[in-house]
Design a protein around this motif. Structure first.
Motif, PDB file in Angstrom:
ATOM      1  N   LEU A 113       0.801  -1.218   0.000  1.00 33.06           N
ATOM      2  CA  LEU A 113       0.000   0.000   0.000  1.00 33.06           C
ATOM      3  C   LEU A 113       0.839   1.275   0.000  1.00 33.06           C
ATOM      4  N   SER A 114       0.376   2.230  -0.781  1.00 33.99           N
ATOM      5  CA  SER A 114       0.878   3.596  -0.723  1.00 33.99           C
ATOM      6  C   SER A 114      -0.312   4.472  -0.343  1.00 33.99           C
ATOM      7  N   LEU A 115      -0.280   5.044   0.846  1.00 31.30           N
ATOM      8  CA  LEU A 115      -1.418   5.785   1.380  1.00 31.30           C
ATOM      9  C   LEU A 115      -1.135   7.281   1.350  1.00 31.30           C
ATOM     10  N   VAL A 116      -2.099   8.033   0.837  1.00 32.63           N
ATOM     11  CA  VAL A 116      -1.928   9.477   0.675  1.00 32.63           C
ATOM     12  C   VAL A 116      -3.082  10.208   1.333  1.00 32.63           C
ATOM     13  N   SER A 117      -2.754  11.305   2.018  1.00 36.26           N
ATOM     14  CA  SER A 117      -3.796  12.141   2.624  1.00 36.26           C
ATOM     15  C   SER A 117      -3.254  13.543   2.830  1.00 36.26           C
ATOM     16  N   ILE A 118      -4.155  14.512   2.936  1.00 36.38           N
ATOM     17  CA  ILE A 118      -3.755  15.875   3.244  1.00 36.38           C
ATOM     18  C   ILE A 118      -3.237  15.912   4.681  1.00 36.38           C
ATOM     19  N   LYS A 119      -2.249  16.757   4.942  1.00 36.18           N
ATOM     20  CA  LYS A 119      -1.709  16.859   6.301  1.00 36.18           C
ATOM     21  C   LYS A 119      -2.580  17.790   7.129  1.00 36.18           C
ATOM     22  N   GLU A 120      -3.207  17.229   8.156  1.00 30.64           N
ATOM     23  CA  GLU A 120      -4.079  17.977   9.052  1.00 30.64           C
ATOM     24  C   GLU A 120      -3.652  17.713  10.484  1.00 30.64           C
ATOM     25  N   PRO A 121      -3.997  18.628  11.411  1.00 31.19           N
ATOM     26  CA  PRO A 121      -3.603  18.420  12.820  1.00 31.19           C
ATOM     27  C   PRO A 121      -4.094  17.092  13.389  1.00 31.19           C
ATOM     28  N   ASP A 122      -5.281  16.649  12.944  1.00 32.92           N
ATOM     29  CA  ASP A 122      -5.850  15.410  13.486  1.00 32.92           C
ATOM     30  C   ASP A 122      -5.709  14.227  12.531  1.00 32.92           C
ATOM     31  N   SER A 123      -4.750  14.308  11.599  1.00 33.16           N
ATOM     32  CA  SER A 123      -4.576  13.230  10.624  1.00 33.16           C
ATOM     33  C   SER A 123      -4.206  11.923  11.313  1.00 33.16           C
ATOM     34  N   ARG A 124      -4.812  10.836  10.851  1.00 36.86           N
ATOM     35  CA  ARG A 124      -4.579   9.508  11.414  1.00 36.86           C
ATOM     36  C   ARG A 124      -3.836   8.609  10.414  1.00 36.86           C
ATOM     37  N   LEU A 125      -3.197   9.225   9.431  1.00 38.53           N
ATOM     38  CA  LEU A 125      -2.628   8.445   8.335  1.00 38.53           C
ATOM     39  C   LEU A 125      -1.578   7.445   8.825  1.00 38.53           C
ATOM     40  N   GLU A 126      -0.718   7.861   9.749  1.00 37.37           N
ATOM     41  CA  GLU A 126       0.311   6.949  10.246  1.00 37.37           C
ATOM     42  C   GLU A 126      -0.313   5.771  10.982  1.00 37.37           C
ATOM     43  N   GLN A 127      -1.375   6.047  11.764  1.00 41.10           N
ATOM     44  CA  GLN A 127      -2.067   4.960  12.471  1.00 41.10           C
ATOM     45  C   GLN A 127      -2.740   4.005  11.502  1.00 41.10           C
ATOM     46  N   VAL A 128      -3.296   4.550  10.407  1.00 45.62           N
ATOM     47  CA  VAL A 128      -3.916   3.705   9.387  1.00 45.62           C
ATOM     48  C   VAL A 128      -2.861   2.797   8.754  1.00 45.62           C
ATOM     49  N   ILE A 165       3.713   2.364   2.727  1.00 50.52           N
ATOM     50  CA  ILE A 165       4.298   3.690   2.864  1.00 50.52           C
ATOM     51  C   ILE A 165       3.157   4.693   2.913  1.00 50.52           C
ATOM     52  N   PHE A 166       3.408   5.850   3.495  1.00 54.28           N
ATOM     53  CA  PHE A 166       2.376   6.879   3.516  1.00 54.28           C
ATOM     54  C   PHE A 166       3.012   8.241   3.246  1.00 54.28           C
ATOM     55  N   MET A 167       2.239   9.106   2.609  1.00 55.19           N
ATOM     56  CA  MET A 167       2.706  10.434   2.237  1.00 55.19           C
ATOM     57  C   MET A 167       1.595  11.451   2.450  1.00 55.19           C
ATOM     58  N   PHE A 168       1.999  12.637   2.855  1.00 58.75           N
ATOM     59  CA  PHE A 168       1.051  13.739   2.963  1.00 58.75           C
ATOM     60  C   PHE A 168       1.142  14.576   1.691  1.00 58.75           C
ATOM     61  N   ALA A 169      -0.013  14.815   1.085  1.00 59.87           N
ATOM     62  CA  ALA A 169      -0.032  15.583  -0.160  1.00 59.87           C
ATOM     63  C   ALA A 169      -1.408  16.175  -0.385  1.00 59.87           C
ATOM     64  N   ASP A 170      -1.433  17.242  -1.154  1.00 57.01           N
ATOM     65  CA  ASP A 170      -2.676  17.913  -1.528  1.00 57.01           C
ATOM     66  C   ASP A 170      -3.030  17.472  -2.945  1.00 57.01           C
ATOM     67  N   VAL A 171      -4.106  16.722  -3.100  1.00 59.58           N
ATOM     68  CA  VAL A 171      -4.460  16.181  -4.416  1.00 59.58           C
ATOM     69  C   VAL A 171      -4.903  17.264  -5.399  1.00 59.58           C
ATOM     70  N   SER A 172      -5.202  18.473  -4.904  1.00 55.62           N
ATOM     71  CA  SER A 172      -5.586  19.557  -5.813  1.00 55.62           C
ATOM     72  C   SER A 172      -4.362  20.226  -6.440  1.00 55.62           C
ATOM     73  N   SER A 173      -3.169  19.775  -6.033  1.00 58.98           N
ATOM     74  CA  SER A 173      -1.917  20.292  -6.603  1.00 58.98           C
ATOM     75  C   SER A 173      -1.375  19.294  -7.603  1.00 58.98           C
ATOM     76  N   VAL A 174      -1.241  19.715  -8.847  1.00 55.04           N
ATOM     77  CA  VAL A 174      -0.781  18.797  -9.891  1.00 55.04           C
ATOM     78  C   VAL A 174       0.628  18.302  -9.609  1.00 55.04           C
ATOM     79  N   GLU A 175       1.503  19.153  -9.071  1.00 57.58           N
ATOM     80  CA  GLU A 175       2.877  18.748  -8.802  1.00 57.58           C
ATOM     81  C   GLU A 175       2.957  17.749  -7.652  1.00 57.58           C
TER      82      GLU A 175
END
Length: 316
Positions: A78-93, A106-116
């Motif tokens: 799995l490659s898990l992606v989510s926006i970075k927020e104060p209450d993000s649970r991505l690492e726990q997921v 692996i997990f990454m914080f990213a904004d999907v509305s940004s093409v780059e």
């Protein structure tokens, strides 16, 4: 005033039971269609996703979180992606996915509305795993429109819900072509039946459906596209008050009593079962398919019913 209250409750109840009756009447047609679909699926081999690489956006909660768990149970990387927020649970997921059986996460914080940033997390996924088999475009927001709110506050809805799926798809296609991969797109029943006050949310989901229906002809049969039209699933999306810098409206508190919903875990299991069977469209809960027919035949009843589900803030 008391008589008005009784009349309104009577009309609400009548509309509700008429809708239920129509769903029951259309059930035989749905049953026949489901039977045909089931029989056809029996002749398709089930895809084994063990060791395959799956990229999921919006993976920190809701459908994305439970999709990660379901893939993990089946042994996918799995490659898990989510926006970075104060209450993000991505690492726990990610940790939970490893516990459930995923051999590498692996997990990454990213904004999907940004093409780059979309280019970055697709490239980083392929660099880490060496391939990409499934792309799950799940990231989305559900801010509901009100005419009393500045229209420009709803720009993120289209940026995240539409472009947030199109951008990673664009960068993932060359890699998916190499693996005969799949794209799973989390659209919504709202993209078909257009509930009141859904405005931009409906438009963003309808745009997703239109885009991916067209794209499937360009990438088929090498890449399979599965479009999800989900109804009310018990996640934050139907319990939280939506806001974009204070903008938005919300659902009635008694929504579960007015409209049956589905738990996230069985929903994602049904989704992945369908994806592994090669389904190109999945609707959950399944009875929501009846609303597509009702939307065409009885638009007035549909509008009245949904208008009661989406009250304005001042009516709360």
């Amino acid at each position: 005033m008391y008589e008005t209250y009784l009349n309104n409750n009577f009309i609400d109840a009548l509309a509700y039971y008429i809708l239920v009756l129509l769903i029951i009447l259309t059930s035989p047609c749905l049953f026949i269609w489901e039977l045909i679909t089931t029989i056809r699926s029996c002749f398709k081999p089930n895809e084994n996703v063990s060791e395959k690489v799956v990229l999921i956006t919006g993976a920190s909660k809701g459908i994305g979180e439970f999709m990660a768990y379901e893939y993990a149970k089946r042994g996918a990387c799995l490659s898990l992606v989510s926006i970075k927020e104060p209450d993000s649970r991505l690492e726990q997921v990610a940790d939970r996915a490893r516990e459930l059986g995923s051999p590498d996460v692996i997990f990454m914080f990213a904004d999907v509305s940004s093409v780059e940033e979309c280019r970055m997390f697709v490239d980083d996924t392929v660099k880490h795993f060496g391939r990409l088999d499934h792309l799950v475009c799940n990231a989305g927001v559900a801010y509901l429109y009100s005419t009393e709110i500045d229209v420009t506050k709803f720009e993120p809805v289209m940026d995240i819900n539409f472009w947030g799926s199109v951008y990673p798809t664009h960068f993932a296609i060359p890699h998916l072509m190499e693996t005969n991969g799949k794209i799973i797109v989390n659209a919504s029943v709202a993209g078909v039946v257009h509930p009141p006050r859904g405005g931009f949310y409906n438009a963003s989901k309808a745009a997703l459906i239109a885009f991916y229906e067209a794209l499937r002809f360009e990438v088929s049969p090498t890449i399979t596209i599965t479009i999800l039209t989900l109804g009310f699933i018990n996640t934050d999306i139907i319990t939280a008050k939506y806001s974009t810098h204070g903008a938005g409206v919300h659902l009635r508190k008694d929504i579960r009593a007015m409209f049956p919903s589905m738990e996230a875990e069985p929903c994602t299991k049904a989704i992945l079962d369908g994806v592994c069977k090669g389904a190109t469209a999945i609707t959950e809960p399944r009875f929501m398919k009846a609303t597509f027919l009702i939307n065409c035949l009885f638009p007035g009843l549909r509008s009245y019913y949904f208008n009661n589900l989406f009250p304005s803030d001042k009516d709360d």
